[in-house]
Scaffold this motif. Sequence first.
Motif, PDB file in Angstrom:
ATOM      1  N   VAL A 106      45.503  11.731  17.757  1.00  0.00           N
ATOM      2  CA  VAL A 106      44.007  11.573  17.509  1.00  0.00           C
ATOM      3  C   VAL A 106      43.529  10.449  18.251  1.00  0.00           C
ATOM      4  CG1 VAL A 106      44.284  12.500  15.265  1.00  0.00           C
ATOM      5  CG2 VAL A 106      44.609  10.068  15.818  1.00  0.00           C
ATOM      6  N   SER A 107      42.281   9.989  17.983  1.00  0.00           N
ATOM      7  CA  SER A 107      41.783   8.914  18.933  1.00  0.00           C
ATOM      8  C   SER A 107      41.848   7.562  17.965  1.00  0.00           C
ATOM      9  CB  SER A 107      40.171   8.936  19.048  1.00  0.00           C
ATOM     10  OG  SER A 107      39.795  10.177  19.138  1.00  0.00           O
ATOM     11  N   PRO A 108      41.749   6.448  18.577  1.00  0.00           N
ATOM     12  CA  PRO A 108      41.974   4.978  17.798  1.00  0.00           C
ATOM     13  C   PRO A 108      41.081   4.834  16.826  1.00  0.00           C
ATOM     14  CG  PRO A 108      42.465   4.557  20.106  1.00  0.00           C
ATOM     15  CD  PRO A 108      41.846   6.014  20.074  1.00  0.00           C
ATOM     16  N   GLU A 109      39.743   5.588  16.922  1.00  0.00           N
ATOM     17  CA  GLU A 109      38.650   5.549  16.023  1.00  0.00           C
ATOM     18  C   GLU A 109      38.915   6.127  14.778  1.00  0.00           C
ATOM     19  OE1 GLU A 109      34.904   6.974  17.548  1.00  0.00           O
ATOM     20  OE2 GLU A 109      35.793   8.857  17.465  1.00  0.00           O
ATOM     21  N   ASN A 110      40.074   7.201  14.718  1.00  0.00           N
ATOM     22  CA  ASN A 110      40.483   7.615  13.599  1.00  0.00           C
ATOM     23  C   ASN A 110      41.434   7.108  12.678  1.00  0.00           C
ATOM     24  OD1 ASN A 110      40.087  10.349  15.813  1.00  0.00           O
ATOM     25  ND2 ASN A 110      38.659  10.411  14.030  1.00  0.00           N
ATOM     26  N   VAL A 111      41.747   5.763  13.070  1.00  0.00           N
ATOM     27  CA  VAL A 111      42.987   5.196  12.731  1.00  0.00           C
ATOM     28  C   VAL A 111      42.803   4.061  12.025  1.00  0.00           C
ATOM     29  CG1 VAL A 111      45.238   4.163  13.353  1.00  0.00           C
ATOM     30  CG2 VAL A 111      44.346   6.172  14.476  1.00  0.00           C
ATOM     31  N   PHE A 112      43.131   3.759  10.812  1.00  0.00           N
ATOM     32  CA  PHE A 112      43.173   2.572   9.996  1.00  0.00           C
ATOM     33  C   PHE A 112      44.517   1.919   9.727  1.00  0.00           C
ATOM     34  CE2 PHE A 112      43.471   0.340   5.953  1.00  0.00           C
ATOM     35  CZ  PHE A 112      42.389  -0.484   6.072  1.00  0.00           C
ATOM     36  N   CYS A 113      44.996   0.671  10.099  1.00  0.00           N
ATOM     37  CA  CYS A 113      46.232   0.140   9.788  1.00  0.00           C
ATOM     38  C   CYS A 113      46.028  -0.904   8.467  1.00  0.00           C
ATOM     39  CB  CYS A 113      46.774  -0.341  10.929  1.00  0.00           C
ATOM     40  SG  CYS A 113      46.936   0.757  12.361  1.00  0.00           S
ATOM     41  N   GLY A 114      47.346  -0.735   7.821  1.00  0.00           N
ATOM     42  CA  GLY A 114      47.339  -1.648   6.732  1.00  0.00           C
ATOM     43  C   GLY A 114      48.867  -2.436   6.447  1.00  0.00           C
ATOM     44  N   ASN A 115      48.980  -3.123   5.487  1.00  0.00           N
ATOM     45  CA  ASN A 115      50.003  -3.706   5.085  1.00  0.00           C
ATOM     46  C   ASN A 115      50.773  -2.966   3.998  1.00  0.00           C
ATOM     47  OD1 ASN A 115      50.796  -6.722   3.079  1.00  0.00           O
ATOM     48  ND2 ASN A 115      51.714  -6.120   5.107  1.00  0.00           N
ATOM     49  N   GLY A 116      51.426  -1.860   4.850  1.00  0.00           N
ATOM     50  CA  GLY A 116      52.052  -1.120   3.795  1.00  0.00           C
ATOM     51  C   GLY A 116      51.188   0.029   3.336  1.00  0.00           C
ATOM     52  N   SER A 117      51.622   1.429   3.157  1.00  0.00           N
ATOM     53  CA  SER A 117      50.541   2.242   2.552  1.00  0.00           C
ATOM     54  C   SER A 117      50.188   2.247   1.376  1.00  0.00           C
ATOM     55  CB  SER A 117      50.854   3.714   2.993  1.00  0.00           C
ATOM     56  OG  SER A 117      52.311   4.066   2.419  1.00  0.00           O
ATOM     57  N   ASP A 176      36.222  16.620   7.538  1.00  0.00           N
ATOM     58  CA  ASP A 176      35.879  15.209   7.343  1.00  0.00           C
ATOM     59  C   ASP A 176      36.052  14.610   6.039  1.00  0.00           C
ATOM     60  OD1 ASP A 176      33.556  16.298   5.929  1.00  0.00           O
ATOM     61  OD2 ASP A 176      32.297  15.612   7.217  1.00  0.00           O
ATOM     62  N   ASN A 177      36.339  15.526   5.113  1.00  0.00           N
ATOM     63  CA  ASN A 177      36.833  14.969   3.608  1.00  0.00           C
ATOM     64  C   ASN A 177      38.470  14.847   3.461  1.00  0.00           C
ATOM     65  OD1 ASN A 177      37.183  17.892   4.071  1.00  0.00           O
ATOM     66  ND2 ASN A 177      37.188  18.116   1.793  1.00  0.00           N
ATOM     67  N   LEU A 178      39.064  14.672   4.683  1.00  0.00           N
ATOM     68  CA  LEU A 178      40.629  14.695   4.444  1.00  0.00           C
ATOM     69  C   LEU A 178      40.760  13.314   5.013  1.00  0.00           C
ATOM     70  CD1 LEU A 178      43.274  15.733   3.856  1.00  0.00           C
ATOM     71  CD2 LEU A 178      43.380  16.689   6.235  1.00  0.00           C
ATOM     72  N   LEU A 179      41.776  12.544   4.331  1.00  0.00           N
ATOM     73  CA  LEU A 179      42.118  11.366   4.813  1.00  0.00           C
ATOM     74  C   LEU A 179      43.577  11.388   4.637  1.00  0.00           C
ATOM     75  CD1 LEU A 179      41.276   8.353   5.937  1.00  0.00           C
ATOM     76  CD2 LEU A 179      42.290   7.433   3.896  1.00  0.00           C
ATOM     77  N   VAL A 180      44.712  11.032   5.602  1.00  0.00           N
ATOM     78  CA  VAL A 180      45.945  11.247   5.728  1.00  0.00           C
ATOM     79  C   VAL A 180      46.537   9.936   5.747  1.00  0.00           C
ATOM     80  CG1 VAL A 180      48.050  12.298   6.756  1.00  0.00           C
ATOM     81  CG2 VAL A 180      45.870  13.602   6.674  1.00  0.00           C
ATOM     82  N   CYS A 181      47.324   9.564   4.721  1.00  0.00           N
ATOM     83  CA  CYS A 181      48.083   8.130   4.621  1.00  0.00           C
ATOM     84  C   CYS A 181      49.692   8.253   5.155  1.00  0.00           C
ATOM     85  CB  CYS A 181      47.898   7.539   3.247  1.00  0.00           C
ATOM     86  SG  CYS A 181      46.438   7.189   2.983  1.00  0.00           S
ATOM     87  N   LYS A 182      50.061   7.382   5.779  1.00  0.00           N
ATOM     88  CA  LYS A 182      51.289   7.485   6.389  1.00  0.00           C
ATOM     89  C   LYS A 182      51.850   5.925   6.419  1.00  0.00           C
ATOM     90  CE  LYS A 182      51.478  11.707   9.199  1.00  0.00           C
ATOM     91  NZ  LYS A 182      52.232  12.235  10.153  1.00  0.00           N
ATOM     92  N   THR A 183      53.313   6.010   6.394  1.00  0.00           N
ATOM     93  CA  THR A 183      53.887   4.367   6.365  1.00  0.00           C
ATOM     94  C   THR A 183      54.958   4.500   7.485  1.00  0.00           C
ATOM     95  OG1 THR A 183      55.101   3.190   5.020  1.00  0.00           O
ATOM     96  CG2 THR A 183      55.495   5.426   4.727  1.00  0.00           C
ATOM     97  N   PHE A 184      55.142   3.123   7.785  1.00  0.00           N
ATOM     98  CA  PHE A 184      56.524   2.850   8.668  1.00  0.00           C
ATOM     99  C   PHE A 184      57.581   2.677   7.860  1.00  0.00           C
ATOM    100  CE2 PHE A 184      52.795   2.158  11.601  1.00  0.00           C
ATOM    101  CZ  PHE A 184      53.335   2.352  12.960  1.00  0.00           C
ATOM    102  N   SER A 185      57.585   2.719   6.700  1.00  0.00           N
ATOM    103  CA  SER A 185      58.677   2.307   5.746  1.00  0.00           C
ATOM    104  C   SER A 185      59.766   3.374   5.594  1.00  0.00           C
ATOM    105  CB  SER A 185      58.222   2.062   4.386  1.00  0.00           C
ATOM    106  OG  SER A 185      57.087   1.177   4.129  1.00  0.00           O
ATOM    107  N   LYS A 186      59.209   4.353   5.828  1.00  0.00           N
ATOM    108  CA  LYS A 186      60.442   5.756   5.606  1.00  0.00           C
ATOM    109  C   LYS A 186      60.975   6.129   6.730  1.00  0.00           C
ATOM    110  CE  LYS A 186      59.092   4.978   1.227  1.00  0.00           C
ATOM    111  NZ  LYS A 186      59.550   4.142   0.338  1.00  0.00           N
ATOM    112  N   GLY A 187      60.052   6.815   7.581  1.00  0.00           N
ATOM    113  CA  GLY A 187      60.304   7.582   8.656  1.00  0.00           C
ATOM    114  C   GLY A 187      60.748   6.624   9.918  1.00  0.00           C
ATOM    115  N   TYR A 188      60.127   5.505   9.961  1.00  0.00           N
ATOM    116  CA  TYR A 188      60.653   4.461  10.984  1.00  0.00           C
ATOM    117  C   TYR A 188      61.321   3.285  10.581  1.00  0.00           C
ATOM    118  CZ  TYR A 188      56.755   7.108  13.244  1.00  0.00           C
ATOM    119  OH  TYR A 188      56.104   7.987  13.862  1.00  0.00           O
TER     120      TYR A 188
END
Length: 353
Positions: free
Chosen positions: A75-86, A201-213
């Motif tokens: 995807v493009s960076p404008e589609n990405v949000f990063c946070g302190n854990g999911s 545009d109504n879908l937001l997918v949340c992922k984490t670095f905690s499990k798979g990474y």
Amino acid sequence: MKNYLSKKAQGIVPYVAGEQPKDKKYVKLNTNENPYPPSPKALEAYKNVAFADLRLYPPLSMDKLKSAVAAAEGVSPENVFCGNGSDEILAFCFSSFFDPDGQGAAFADVTYSFYPVFCDFFNIPKVIVPLEEDFSQDLSKLQKTSAQGFVVANPNAPTGMGIERDVMEKFVAESGRIVIADEAYMPFFGQSAVPLTKKYDNLLVCKTFSKGYSLAGLRCGYAVGHPDLISGLERCRDSFNSYPVDSVCQAVCAAAISDGAYYAEKNALVISERERLSKELSRRGFFVLPSRANFVFAKREGIAGREVYEKLRERGVLVRHFQKPRISDFCRITVGSAAENDALLAALDDFLR
Ligand code: PMP
């Protein structure tokens, strides 16, 4: 002492995380951490963080991390949000996409127990939709509610059961409302809805670095969706903390997510151990739900889940038990390394004897 707490602070019932006991060394299969170390490239990035630069605030725009996530997710960076854990991102989702005293957030009765906590914290009505008898989720039942939007953990926790991408697509296409797909355990399933975010545009997918990474200790997660959803999240974030992801975390996670080959190999090992563990538990008389995650949810007729948990704990193995309706017979067991799983099975054999 006079009570200085707000009514909210007095009344809130917080989420209870899995225990981290210090009394002795346990085979720790209770919080779904990855048994393998983070990628060597992540370690390199960690070592290369200039300590003196920590006097500066972290990069506000998180360009390097967002670009690395975008490249890995296509995807493009404008589609990405990063946070302190999911968990933090999910908190922002509840406040960004659901109105206090509105039509509510709909989710399953048996799912990630943080969702109702967020609802209570932000005064969002809960629309609880029971899973089927076999713990599968019929998404059309969510659709039939009048909720403002939906939160679907896929794979679900603590059941471990997954929803195929085409089933999710049908739901997102028909729902006409916001769908938050919590894909914390998707690295062990491989049916991510991220490609659908380009179409819906109504879908937001949340992922984490905690499990798979293998980076639960760093606390980083990300969300992928339409730029309007991302900017809504950013407005909420900037009302709490402009710098939730520190410089070390940004550098290490960018390197980790760029090393897809390493994690594909390690997560394939987790998946094959999951299958072995499920079979071995079945052989010992356990009923095991079909897991698509890095944990299994299992029960044995005639033994309470609490007892399984306690007997294993006495033998130095920690698993998770939830004293909750429908699932109190079960224990959730994280898939560990082959040696850890063998230790769990040996402890079970010892007490079943
Ligand atoms: N979603 C689900 C379904 C989870 O089980 C967890 C882990 N407890 C999270 C989100 C949060 O993960 P983290 O905050 O470590 O990214």
